[in-house]
Design a protein around this motif. Sequence first.
Motif: not given
Length: 92
Positions: A4-12
């Motif tokens: 998963k991209p970093v942006a996905w983890y940030e949102e999660f």
Amino acid sequence: MERKPVAWYEEFLQDVCVGLVVDYSPGSGAMAQACLNKGIQYVGICRTDVHCSWLTNIMDRQACELIVQQGSCLYEQDLAQLVKVHFSEVLD
């Protein structure tokens, strides 16, 4: 292998209001980067010294980028100037 991209983890991380992550499988380091970007405490457990060194290099580079980025969780004007001077080749 799913990544998963970093942006996905940030949102999660933001959605679930995380304050600390303990990661027993840090893989590519995307979660670690997301935590650093958001100012969230992170502990990653690596199985080998090679993986640990690789992830440390990724995080060091990410930290340098955040230090010089105004508005980031690591930005501090005096330090940013020093990092820009001493690590300009890394930031380019």
